[in-house]
Structures are given as structure tokens and as C-alpha cells.
Design a protein around this motif. Structure first.
Motif, PDB file in Angstrom:
ATOM      1  N   ARG A 151       0.794  -1.167   0.027  1.00  0.00           N
ATOM      2  CA  ARG A 151       0.080   0.047   0.055  1.00  0.00           C
ATOM      3  C   ARG A 151       1.033   1.259   0.152  1.00  0.00           C
ATOM      4  O   ARG A 151       0.362   2.271  -0.526  1.00  0.00           O
ATOM      5  CB  ARG A 151      -0.988   0.091   1.238  1.00  0.00           C
ATOM      6  CG  ARG A 151      -2.088  -0.997   0.988  1.00  0.00           C
ATOM      7  CD  ARG A 151      -2.933  -1.081   2.126  1.00  0.00           C
ATOM      8  NE  ARG A 151      -3.517  -2.569   2.024  1.00  0.00           N
ATOM      9  CZ  ARG A 151      -4.615  -2.817   2.461  1.00  0.00           C
ATOM     10  NH1 ARG A 151      -5.498  -2.053   2.920  1.00  0.00           N
ATOM     11  NH2 ARG A 151      -5.063  -4.092   2.238  1.00  0.00           N
ATOM     12  N   SER A 170      -6.840  -2.234  -5.619  1.00  0.00           N
ATOM     13  CA  SER A 170      -7.668  -3.077  -5.247  1.00  0.00           C
ATOM     14  C   SER A 170      -7.077  -4.438  -4.342  1.00  0.00           C
ATOM     15  O   SER A 170      -5.822  -4.584  -4.638  1.00  0.00           O
ATOM     16  CB  SER A 170      -8.559  -3.753  -6.074  1.00  0.00           C
ATOM     17  OG  SER A 170      -7.694  -4.891  -6.924  1.00  0.00           O
ATOM     18  N   HIS A 171      -7.658  -4.739  -3.241  1.00  0.00           N
ATOM     19  CA  HIS A 171      -7.125  -5.827  -2.523  1.00  0.00           C
ATOM     20  C   HIS A 171      -7.995  -6.997  -2.386  1.00  0.00           C
ATOM     21  O   HIS A 171      -9.122  -6.732  -2.064  1.00  0.00           O
ATOM     22  CB  HIS A 171      -6.787  -5.291  -1.123  1.00  0.00           C
ATOM     23  CG  HIS A 171      -6.645  -6.411  -0.068  1.00  0.00           C
ATOM     24  ND1 HIS A 171      -5.400  -6.647  -0.170  1.00  0.00           N
ATOM     25  CD2 HIS A 171      -7.055  -7.266   0.663  1.00  0.00           C
ATOM     26  CE1 HIS A 171      -5.491  -7.744   0.910  1.00  0.00           C
ATOM     27  NE2 HIS A 171      -6.247  -7.914   1.441  1.00  0.00           N
ATOM     28  N   GLU A 194     -11.660  -5.087  -1.639  1.00  0.00           N
ATOM     29  CA  GLU A 194     -11.509  -3.935  -1.252  1.00  0.00           C
ATOM     30  C   GLU A 194     -10.986  -3.165  -2.382  1.00  0.00           C
ATOM     31  O   GLU A 194     -10.078  -3.472  -2.929  1.00  0.00           O
ATOM     32  CB  GLU A 194     -10.686  -3.887   0.157  1.00  0.00           C
ATOM     33  CG  GLU A 194     -11.182  -4.588   1.132  1.00  0.00           C
ATOM     34  CD  GLU A 194     -10.195  -4.505   2.354  1.00  0.00           C
ATOM     35  OE1 GLU A 194      -9.452  -3.495   2.380  1.00  0.00           O
ATOM     36  OE2 GLU A 194     -10.228  -5.508   3.047  1.00  0.00           O
ATOM     37  N   SER A 196     -10.172   0.872  -4.215  1.00  0.00           N
ATOM     38  CA  SER A 196     -10.179   2.257  -3.887  1.00  0.00           C
ATOM     39  C   SER A 196     -11.271   3.111  -4.366  1.00  0.00           C
ATOM     40  O   SER A 196     -11.877   2.714  -5.398  1.00  0.00           O
ATOM     41  CB  SER A 196      -8.808   2.971  -4.567  1.00  0.00           C
ATOM     42  OG  SER A 196      -8.342   2.282  -4.977  1.00  0.00           O
ATOM     43  N   ASP A 218     -13.257   6.191   2.024  1.00  0.00           N
ATOM     44  CA  ASP A 218     -12.252   5.244   2.469  1.00  0.00           C
ATOM     45  C   ASP A 218     -11.539   5.625   3.520  1.00  0.00           C
ATOM     46  O   ASP A 218     -10.468   4.976   4.030  1.00  0.00           O
ATOM     47  CB  ASP A 218     -11.104   5.216   1.269  1.00  0.00           C
ATOM     48  CG  ASP A 218     -10.576   6.397   0.977  1.00  0.00           C
ATOM     49  OD1 ASP A 218     -10.847   7.396   1.424  1.00  0.00           O
ATOM     50  OD2 ASP A 218      -9.536   6.632   0.214  1.00  0.00           O
ATOM     51  N   LEU A 279     -11.552   0.355  -0.094  1.00  0.00           N
ATOM     52  CA  LEU A 279     -10.338  -0.011   0.444  1.00  0.00           C
ATOM     53  C   LEU A 279      -9.813   1.228   1.551  1.00  0.00           C
ATOM     54  O   LEU A 279      -9.815   2.488   1.050  1.00  0.00           O
ATOM     55  CB  LEU A 279      -9.166  -0.030  -0.752  1.00  0.00           C
ATOM     56  CG  LEU A 279      -7.688  -0.369  -0.030  1.00  0.00           C
ATOM     57  CD1 LEU A 279      -7.466  -1.844   0.057  1.00  0.00           C
ATOM     58  CD2 LEU A 279      -6.814  -0.278  -1.290  1.00  0.00           C
ATOM     59  N   GLU A 280      -9.453   0.683   2.725  1.00  0.00           N
ATOM     60  CA  GLU A 280      -9.091   1.817   3.675  1.00  0.00           C
ATOM     61  C   GLU A 280      -7.965   2.731   3.280  1.00  0.00           C
ATOM     62  O   GLU A 280      -6.900   1.980   2.769  1.00  0.00           O
ATOM     63  CB  GLU A 280      -8.874   1.021   4.828  1.00  0.00           C
ATOM     64  CG  GLU A 280      -8.928   2.328   6.133  1.00  0.00           C
ATOM     65  CD  GLU A 280      -8.330   1.663   7.576  1.00  0.00           C
ATOM     66  OE1 GLU A 280      -9.203   0.630   7.778  1.00  0.00           O
ATOM     67  OE2 GLU A 280      -7.565   2.081   8.073  1.00  0.00           O
ATOM     68  N   VAL A 295      -1.678  -5.084  -2.663  1.00  0.00           N
ATOM     69  CA  VAL A 295      -2.429  -4.509  -3.541  1.00  0.00           C
ATOM     70  C   VAL A 295      -2.242  -4.749  -5.089  1.00  0.00           C
ATOM     71  O   VAL A 295      -1.092  -4.547  -5.353  1.00  0.00           O
ATOM     72  CB  VAL A 295      -2.817  -2.949  -3.340  1.00  0.00           C
ATOM     73  CG1 VAL A 295      -3.699  -2.994  -2.014  1.00  0.00           C
ATOM     74  CG2 VAL A 295      -1.615  -2.259  -3.356  1.00  0.00           C
TER      75      VAL A 295
END
Lengths: 887, 96
Positions: A151, A170-171, A194, A196, A218, A279-280, A295
Motif C-alpha cells: 500500500r 484493489s485488495h 476492497e 479504492s 475510504d 479499501l481503507e 494490492v
């Protein structure tokens, strides 16, 4: 332009044809009447006047025809007439028509089906806005071409970006990232990702219902939002349009559904992701390290920026990053790949190979039809000669023949379309699921267009040459000789065609042989473990298991506690399974071999800053016993390792690569912590049977190293593993009644699944090659029987002069040998070219492997010999008396 | 060319064109009906003449042909060409 004019005229003719004909008639009638009146005025009787006028006019309908030609619609009339005549002819020769139509139909059907697959996989653009500007950005290292970014990488990349309009991440989790969701019909486990918040905007996807994530959604506290896939919305929420704005429970937390995605749109791969949450927003770590493989990064190129430029820019960014942060390996770099290519991978070669294979079949079919038409042309030369003698121009005759061929092609095309639709379904059913976007494959308008085009090309290919040929013979010659005999030139053309056909067949046979050899070699690859009698299943450990009721405040303490809880859970599970009757050993691993999944780990050797990426797997000691992986040197993990120094096992390949010529046992390596290598185990095929041997690090699951929430349970049984699946399921239920067991399979099945793509290609190529071979056999047979028929008299003379049967048979066979020999040489040359395309799909066999090509050649020669036998035998049975009497 | 010339004065129908040519050439040149109409249609297709239905001298429906602008241009060019050619030909014929 010329085409347009003709079309315009044709249109005019169709729309206003009758009216125009009437007008011409009226005009001519007026002229005629005026003439008659004038003659009467000069004193002729009405009767005489009419006769004179009629004589001057000739036949009024001829005048009209000539007039129509002048208006440019005569061509159309001709075409109509040609087609009508063609229909009559084809109907009169039902056998010929049926053979021709079926051959074309088969070839075009195969082509349509393969085209549908190839197009679905290869040609159709991704369903996004301006997809050619979309790229994927990977991290790369010398021994690891593509892996996910951390990240922190994403943050830095975005900050230093100069070439992209926008970037998103994206995760999907390293394996499967799944959520427990309460749906209308109860609890379900959905594959999720997850993403963005800007991912949808970046791809150009608008939700079918509701809205997408806002720019700040997010941030923690605002990110309990979810987007549903159309599939999930339909099946789990029953098409409920009020779903938007309502709350669902995800992993026990309330999430608000804000939208539903359009159908047939995938935001991320793997497919069938049902749930998307924000996504946090990443935070910058205190110390920048190599980070995790965490990610996927997507980006949209600025207009005018090429992929190569973007790639160079990203590599420069990575260079400066690794310079600035000493804890980052200098080996890390970045790679920018077009999204389309990124999602297709090796399927591109496969699709290309299928396309070539099927084009070969089409060509062979066309050659066969051309042969058939030439043979027919010979018998029709009489008719052609008569028509020429009666004043038909050559162009007119060629046009007539082409019209017939066009009819054949149209019929064949229709047959092909029907066949193709059916075959497409078969192909999709047969195809390995590894071909991406397979569900998008269908025979649609474009495919139909392709069919029509190939039918037209077919008609030209097999039609023009015979047509020119059939009309070439001077009228005088052909009439004199009569229909029974033909010139040697026809024979020569047909011989060349058959040689070409043989060449084409060699290529398809060779390709099929190479693929079958690959399959055979694949089936005999030493796997490094014994798959027989092993059951595997995936256990996803839910969050509640590893969350302590009173979680420690410190992050590391909390993680340690979580790992203990997972380990305890796994041990209880194993104990329960080991108690089952029929179970010999049971173990766990984080990654199953041949499953396609892998986890990577970087390590450094003492005294070196070079980061080496290898596969890692975290195992329960019994894992090696279950799979039957041999220990080559040193020892396995022991209970003592839990308290003593960290122990690790390595694969033989790792020893060979990093400790060449020495034993790895007792050596140390560091990966976050320092490990001692206590043993070396045999090499196991990792991601798949086809991938080369890889260095692997084995960590001990008992030593609380990084745990994963997905565990693979492996069980060696004394009985058929499939029979024990239910018992294992029950055992797991006893440990945790709500724990689902997924992907229950035997390792034998896993091996079979690994062979599926090669098996598919081998099946398709082999069936194509059989069709090609059959067509070629028919072609050779046809040409030879024709030749024997023509040479009956010569053979009769030879027999009368004392030639024995062997000599006569040799006469026929020698002719075949020349044809086949020439074809073989051309075919082998072409195979060399095709070999480049299929090289990547082959396994352990070179495209120019002499043994394999030899088999292809022998097969062809045998089939050719068989095809020649019947005509040869007929030649030896020629009765000299009869043959000579024919004169 | 001759057809175009006959139409240069006034629009005529097919029968009149044939008669006009026969009259002017004192019966030397006769256009056959079989080639007149194809020629007319070809000219029309090339947009050198246009046609319209009208009423003939004897009160019958007939199709009248008329020169277009392009037709007039072609006619002028052809006339000039022909003049040069015929003078050249007659010169040759006179001197030998």
C-alpha cells in the motif's frame, strides 16, 4: 465506387424494375406505332406497314434487353439467371452437392466456433471506457516478474505520478478474500474485494443502481459501505430494487448497500467477486520496507502517453524510492502492462494456435472442393464448349460457374453456421476454466459476419481456378475430343492442389502430435509427491476464532494472540480428523501444490543485501508425511524447535540455487528474522505441473510465524479419499458447527485439472488433424482414381505388353509418392513457422522434435498409401481387352 | 454525337430523333431502332441528356429527351473535334 454504382443500379432495378420495363415498352411501342403511321401515310396498307416496321425493329424484346443493358441492370439479370441455373444444376447432382456442402459446412462450422472462442478471449475489448488506455502496474524483481504492490508503494506512486490520469488499487487478498454476509436467504460467504473509491470512475463503470463510493469514503468510520455485483443482487437479494440504502451485515458489522454494478462487468479479477467495499485509505509507514504483496494497482494513461513511456516513468520512480529508503531492496522495480494483456496471459498463444489450426482445416476443405470442382469441370467441359460455341463470352461462363460456387458456399455457410453454434457450446464445455472470459463466448452477429466472409472467401478460393480452367479449353478441341477425355493439364493442377493439401495436413498433424506429446510428458512429470489417496479441503477461519474476547492493546501482542488461537483451532481440527477411521495422516498447509496459488517470501543470505524471492509455505509437520515428500538431508521440524532457534526447511531447488555444491543444512538465512536450515526436502511441483521447479521455503506452523486465515487440510487415507469426504466434513463440524469446508477435492483431481488445458488443446488439435487427414485422404483418393480412369487405355496397353500387377501398382504409387513427397517438404517448412506460435504451449518438447515430426510424417504416409490402395488395385484389375476396345 | 446534336435545338422523343437524323442526312444515315434506345439510355446514364414524359404532335404520350448542361459541353467539344477531323480528312482526300 464501382460496387456502389452497381448496388445503386441494383437497388433501382429492384425498386423500380417493373416500372422501368413498362416505360421502355411504352417508349418502344410509341416509336413502333409512329413508324407504322408514317408508313401508312406514305400509302402502305396497315398490314404491310406493320410488317415493314416489325422487320426494321427486329424483335422488340431484344431491343428492350439491349436497352436494359444500357441502363446497367443487365448484369443483375444475368446474375439472377446464373443463380437459377446454378440451383437447377446442383439439384441435378445431389451427391456432388451434398459432399461439397458438407465439406464446406464442416470447415466453416469449425471456423465459426473457433472464431467465437478466439474473439471472446482475444479480440473483444474489455468492457470499460477506452480500455486501451488502462494498465496494470506490478512490482517486479529479477527472479519474480510480477507481484503485487504494498500500500505504501501505491501511495508513493500516486504522489510521484506524471504519466497517469488516475490510479486505483484493489485488495483481493493473497488467496481468496471472503466475507460472511447476511442475505435474505440466510448467511452466505461472498467473495469480496476492497477497492479504492475511484476504481469505478477510473474504469469508466457506472453502477446500474445507486451510486459509487465518494472520494472520502475510504476513511475509517465512513467506509462501512458496499457495492453488490449484479449476480449477487439477483441471486442473493432477489432483484430487490430497494436494496440500495438498506443495511446488510458483513463479518458481523452493518454495511450500507450503496449500489449495484451493471451486469457482465468485472471490476477485478478473479471473477465472480460479489461484494466490493472501500479499501481503507493507506497510511504511510514509519519505516519504508519492502512491504507486503498486498494490492493490485490499476491506472489510466494520460492521452498520448504510451505504455512504454509509462513503464519507463514507473521504473524511474522505483529507482528513486529504493535510493531514498535503505530498507527497500535495490532489486525492486515496477512494470506497466496493458490491462487487456494482463488479463489474458498465455491464452493469447492458445487462441492464436486454435485460429491457425482451424484455418488449416478450412484451406484443406477448400482445396478438396476445388479438386472436386475441377473433376466436375472436366466432365462439364463439353457443356462449356457448346455454350462457348453458341457465343457465350469466357467472362460470362466464368461468371456462371462462380455463381454456382457462390450457391455452394452459401449453402455450406448456412450448414456451417448451424454446426458452428453447436460446436461453440461443445468447445466452451470442453475448454479448461483457465481460459479467461470464456463465459463471454457466443456466436453473435460478428461471428455470423465472420461466417459469411469465410464462406465468400471459400467460394473464391475454390471457385476461381476451376472456373478459369473449365472455360479455357478452346471450343473446337473440347468438342472434338468429346466429354470422355480430358487434357493432362487438369491432372497437373489437381496434383499441385493435392500436394498443397498434404503440406497443410503435415502442419496440422505435426501440431497435434506435438500437443499430444506434451500431454503425455506432462502426465509423466515427477510431481515430487504422491497424490494417490489424498483428500484436500480448504478451511476458512472466521474472524471470531482469532479475535480474543479481551484483545491486548499492543498490536504485536494482539497478533501473537491471534496466531495462538488459530494454531489451537487447527490442532483441535487435526486431532478430530486423525481420529477418523481410514485416516493415516492429516496435516495443514497454507498453500496446496498445483493449486495455482502461491505465496512469495523474500529472504537474504547472510552477508548479502540481495533480496531473493521464493515460494513459501507454512506447514504442519505431518504435511510432508501426507504428501509423501521425501526428506533428502537433515531432519524435519521437531517439538524442540518451538522454543529453540527458528528452524526452516528448504527444497532441493533452493539448495541448488543458493548453496550450489554444498549442503544447506545448518546454514542460515534471514527473512524479517533469522532462520536456521534444518533439513532439505525433495522438489515438489508448485503452482502447476507445467511450471519449472521452484525454490521453496517451508516454515513450521507450530512456530507462530505468519498465519493465514485460509488453511488447507490434507488427509492421507487408506481408503478411497472421496468416500471419506463426508466424515471429514462432520469432524470439522464437531470442532465448529458453522465452519464451512470448501473446495473438497482429491489431489488426483487437482493433477487432472492441471493437465486440463493441454488436454483440451491436444483434443482439439487431434480432432482437427483427423478431419484434415480424412479430407486429404479423400483428396488423394479422388485425384488418383481420376488419373487411373484417364489412363485406363495406357494401363491396358502395358498389361497387354506383359507388365505384371506389381509394376502397375507401382505406377500408381509412384505418382502418390511424388505428390506426398512434395507436400511433406512444404509442410515441414510451414511447421517450422507454426512451431514458434505454439512453443509456449508445449511442454518439454521442441517444435522441431524429430521423433514427433516423424510420427506425423509416418501417419500421413500410411494414410496416403491406404488412400492410394483402392485406385491402385483398380489399375491392376484393368482388363486389357476391354480397355483397348474402348477406343 | 449526332443524337446530341439533334437535341441541341429542342427536346425530341426517340422516334423524332431517328427521323431528324434520317432527314438531315438525306437518308444517308439511318439509325437503327435497335441501337437508338440503348444509346439514349447510355447517354442518360452518363447524365448528358435527361428525359421527361410529354405529349407528342399526334397527342400521344411520349418520352422527350433534352440536353443537360454537361451534354451541351460534351457536344461542343465533340463538334469542334469533328470539325477539325473532317477538315483534316477532306484535306487529305483533296490532295491525293
Amino acid at each position: 465506387m464501382a460496387v456502389l454504382t452497381i448496388l445503386r443500379r441494383y437497388f433501382r432495378d429492384v425498386v423500380s424494375g417493373p416500372r422501368m420495363a413498362r416505360e421502355i415498352d411504352q417508349e418502344v411501342q410509341f416509336h413502333f406505332d409512329s413508324l407504322v403511321e408514317e408508313l401508312i401515310a406514305r400509302g402502305a396498307s396497315p398490314q404491310e406497314a406493320r410488317t415493314i416496321a416489325a422487320r426494321r425493329f427486329g424483335r422488340p424484346d431484344l431491343v428492350r434487353d439491349a436497352a436494359r443493358y444500357a441502363k446497367g441492370v443487365g448484369l443483375i439479370d444475368d446474375l439472377r439467371q446464373d443463380l437459377r441455373y446454378g440451383v437447377r444444376r446442383l439439384r441435378r447432382e445431389p451427391v456432388f452437392t451434398a459432399v461439397a456442402v458438407l465439406t464446406i459446412g464442416l470447415a466453416i462450422g469449425l471456423n465459426t466456433a473457433i472464431f467465437a472462442v478466439v474473439r471472446g478471449v482475444l479480440l473483444r475489448p474489455l468492457p470499460y471506457y477506452q480500455p486501451d488506455r488502462l494498465v496494470a502496474i506490478w512490482r517486479t524483481a529479477p527472479d519474480q516478474p510480477r507481484f503485487q504492490a504494498d500500500r505504501a508503494d501505491f501511495l508513493d506512486w500516486r504522489e510521484r505520478n506524471t504519466v497517469f490520469e488516475d490510479m486505483a488499487a484493489s485488495h483481493e487478498g493473497s488467496l481468496h478474500y471472503e466475507f460472511d454476509v447476511m442475505t435474505r436467504s440466510g448467511a452466505a460467504r461472498l467473495r469480496g474485494a476492497e477497492v479504492s473509491p475511484n476504481l469505478l470512475a477510473l474504469l469508466g463503470v457506472t453502477p446500474a443502481l445507486g451510486r459509487t463510493f465518494g472520494p472520502d469514503e475510504d476513511l475509517p468510520g465512513r467506509n462501512r459501505l458496499a457495492l453488490l455485483s449484479a449476480e449477487a443482487w439477483k441471486h442473493l437479494f432477489d432483484h430487490d430494487v430497494h436494496i440500495v440504502g438498506s443495511r446488510i451485515r458483513v463479518n458481523g458489522e452493518p454495511y450500507e448497500v450503496i449500489g449495484v454494478l451493471p451486469e457482465d462487468i468485472e471490476l477485478t479479477y478473479p471473477k465472480a467477486t460479489a461484494l466490493f467495499v472501500p479499501l481503507e485509505r493507506p497510511r504511510r509507514p514509519a519505516v519504508r520496507t519492502n512491504g507486503a504483496m498486498d494490492v493490485h494497482v490499476y491506472a489510466r494513461l494520460k492521452p498520448g502517453v504510451t505504455v512504454a513511456q509509462a513503464d519507463a516513468a514507473m521504473k524511474a520512480v522505483m529507482r528513486s524510492l529504493t535510493r531514498e529508503h535503505p530498507r527497500m531492496s535495490k532489486d525492486l522495480s515496477a512494470l506497466v502492462a496493458p490491462l487487456h494483456e494482463d488479463r489474458l496471459g498465455a491464452s493469447r498463444d492458445a487462441a492464436r494456435m486454435l485460429a491457425i489450426a482451424v484455418a488449416l482445416v478450412l484451406l484443406i476443405a477448400a482445396v478438396n472442393i476445388a479438386n472436386l470442382l475441377i473433376a466436375r469441370g472436366v466432365t462439364r467441359s463439353h457443356e462449356m464448349a457448346i455454350r462457348a460455341a453458341l457465343g457465350s463470352g469466357r467472362l460470362r461462363l466464368v461468371r456462371q460457374l462462380l455463381a454456382e460456387n457462390l450457391l455452394l458456399a452459401a449453402l455450406g455457410g448456412a450448414t456451417g453456421l448451424a454446426l458452428g453454434t453447436a460446436l461453440t457450446r461443445v468447445l466452451v464445455a470442453l475448454a479448461p476454466p483457465t481460459l479467461p472470459r470464456l463465459d463471454e463466448v457466443a456466436v453473435d452477429l460478428t461471428a455470423v459476419g465472420f461466417t459469411c466472409a469465410s464462406a465468400a472467401v471459400c467460394a473464391l478460393l475454390f471457385g476461381v481456378l476451376p472456373a478459369l480452367r473449365a472455360t479455357r479449353a478452346g471450343a473446337g478441341v473440347a468438342l472434338k475430343i468429346g466429354g470422355a477425355c480430358a487434357t493432362g493439364r487438369h491432372g497437373r493442377t489437381r496434383a499441385v492442389l493435392v500436394s498443397a493439401e498434404v503440406g497443410l495436413v503435415v502442419v496440422s498433424l505435426a501440431a497435434a502430435a506435438l500437443m499430444v506429446t506434451s500431454l503425455w510428458r506432462l502426465m509423466h512429470v515427477p510431481l515430487g509427491f504422491n497424490p494417490r489417496g489424498v483428500l484436500a479441503a480448504e478451511v476458512y477461519i472466521p474472524e471470531r476464532v482469532y479475535t480474543d474476547r479481551n484483545p491486548p492493546a499492543d498490536f504485536f501482542e494482539r497478533r501473537k494472540r491471534g496466531q495462538e488461537l488459530i494454531r489451537g483451532f487447527a490442532d483441535r481440527l487435526l486431532a478430530e480428523v486423525r481420529r477418523l477411521p481410514g485416516v493415516e495422516f492429516a496435516g495443514t498447509t497454507t498453500c496446496l501444490p498445483l493449486d495455482g496459488d502461491y505465496a512469495l517470501r523474500g529472504f537474504e543470505l547472510p552477508g548479502s543485501r540481495h533480496l531473493n524471492f521464493v515460494s513459501e509455505r507454512c506447514i504442519d509437520p505431518d504435511y510432508l508425511k501426507v504428501l509423501g515428500v521425501r526428506l533428502i538431508a537433515g531432519r524435519s521440524f521437531s517439538a524442540a524447535d518451538r522454543s529453540g532457534p527458528r528452524a526452516v526447511l528448504v527444497s532441493r531447488e533452493l539448495e541448488r540455487t543458493y548453496f550450489p555444491g554444498q549442503s544447506a543444512v545448518g546454514k542460515r538465512l534471514s527473512s524479517e528474522e533469522s532462520f536456521e536450515i534444518v533439513g532439505v526436502v525433495d522438489d515438489v511441483r508448485e503452482q502447476s505441473v507445467v511450471t519449472a521447479l521452484q525454490p521453496v521455503l517451508y516454515f513450521d506452523a507450530q512456530q507462530d510465524v505468519a498465519q493465514m486465515v485460509t488453511l488447507h487440510l490434507v488427509v492421507r487415507t487408506a481408503v478411497d479419499p472421496a468416500t471419506i469426504a463426508a466424515a471429514v466434513r462432520d469432524a470439522v463440524k464437531r470442532v465448529d458447527p458453522e465452519l464451512p469446508l470448501r473446495n473438497v477435492t482429491t489431489l488426483d483431481d487437482l493433477v487432472a485439472r492441471n493437465l486440463a488445458p493441454t488436454r483440451f488443446y491436444a483434443t482439439v488439435l487431434a480432432s482437427f488433424a483427423s478431419v484434415a487427414l480424412a479430407l486429404a485422404a479423400i483428396g488423394i483418393y479422388g485425384v488418383l482414381s481420376h488419373a487411373v480412369g484417364q489412363r485406363t487405355r495406357e494401363i491396358g496397353v502395358r498389361i497387354a505388353l506383359g507388365a505384371n500387377r506389381a509394376r502397375i501398382a507401382w505406377l500408381v504409387f509412384s505418382e502418390v509418392s511424388v505428390l506426398v513427397g512434395a507436400g511433406l517438404v512444404a509442410g515441414l517448412a510451414a511447421t517450422w513457422g507454426v512451431g514458434k506460435v505454439i512453443r509456449n504451449l508445449l511442454f518439454n518438447v521442441s517444435p522441431s522434435d524429430p521423433g514427433v515430426l516423424g510420427v506425423a510424417i509416418v501417419t500421413l504416409v500410411v494414410v496416403a498409401a491406404c488412400a492410394a490402395t483402392v485406385p491402385a488395385r483398380r489399375a491392376t484389375r484393368v482388363d486389357p481387352v476391354n480397355a483397348l476396345r474402348c477406343e | 454525337m449526332m443524337v446530341l446534336k439533334t437535341l441541341a435545338l429542342e427536346p425530341l422523343h426517340g422516334y423524332a430523333i431517328a427521323r431528324r437524323i434520317a432527314q438531315i442526312s438525306d437518308g444517308v444515315l439511318k439509325i437503327e431502332e435497335g441501337s437508338l434506345y440503348p444509346a439514349l439510355y447510355r447517354l442518360e446514364d452518363r447524365r448528358l441528356i435527361r428525359s421527361a414524359w410529354g405529349v407528342s404532335e399526334n397527342n400521344r404520350k411520349a418520352k422527350f429527351y433534352d440536353l443537360t448542361k454537361a451534354g451541351r459541353k460534351v457536344l461542343d467539344a465533340a463538334t469542334e473535334n469533328w470539325a477539325r477531323l473532317s477538315i483534316a480528312v477532306s484535306k487529305v482526300m483533296d490532295t491525293t
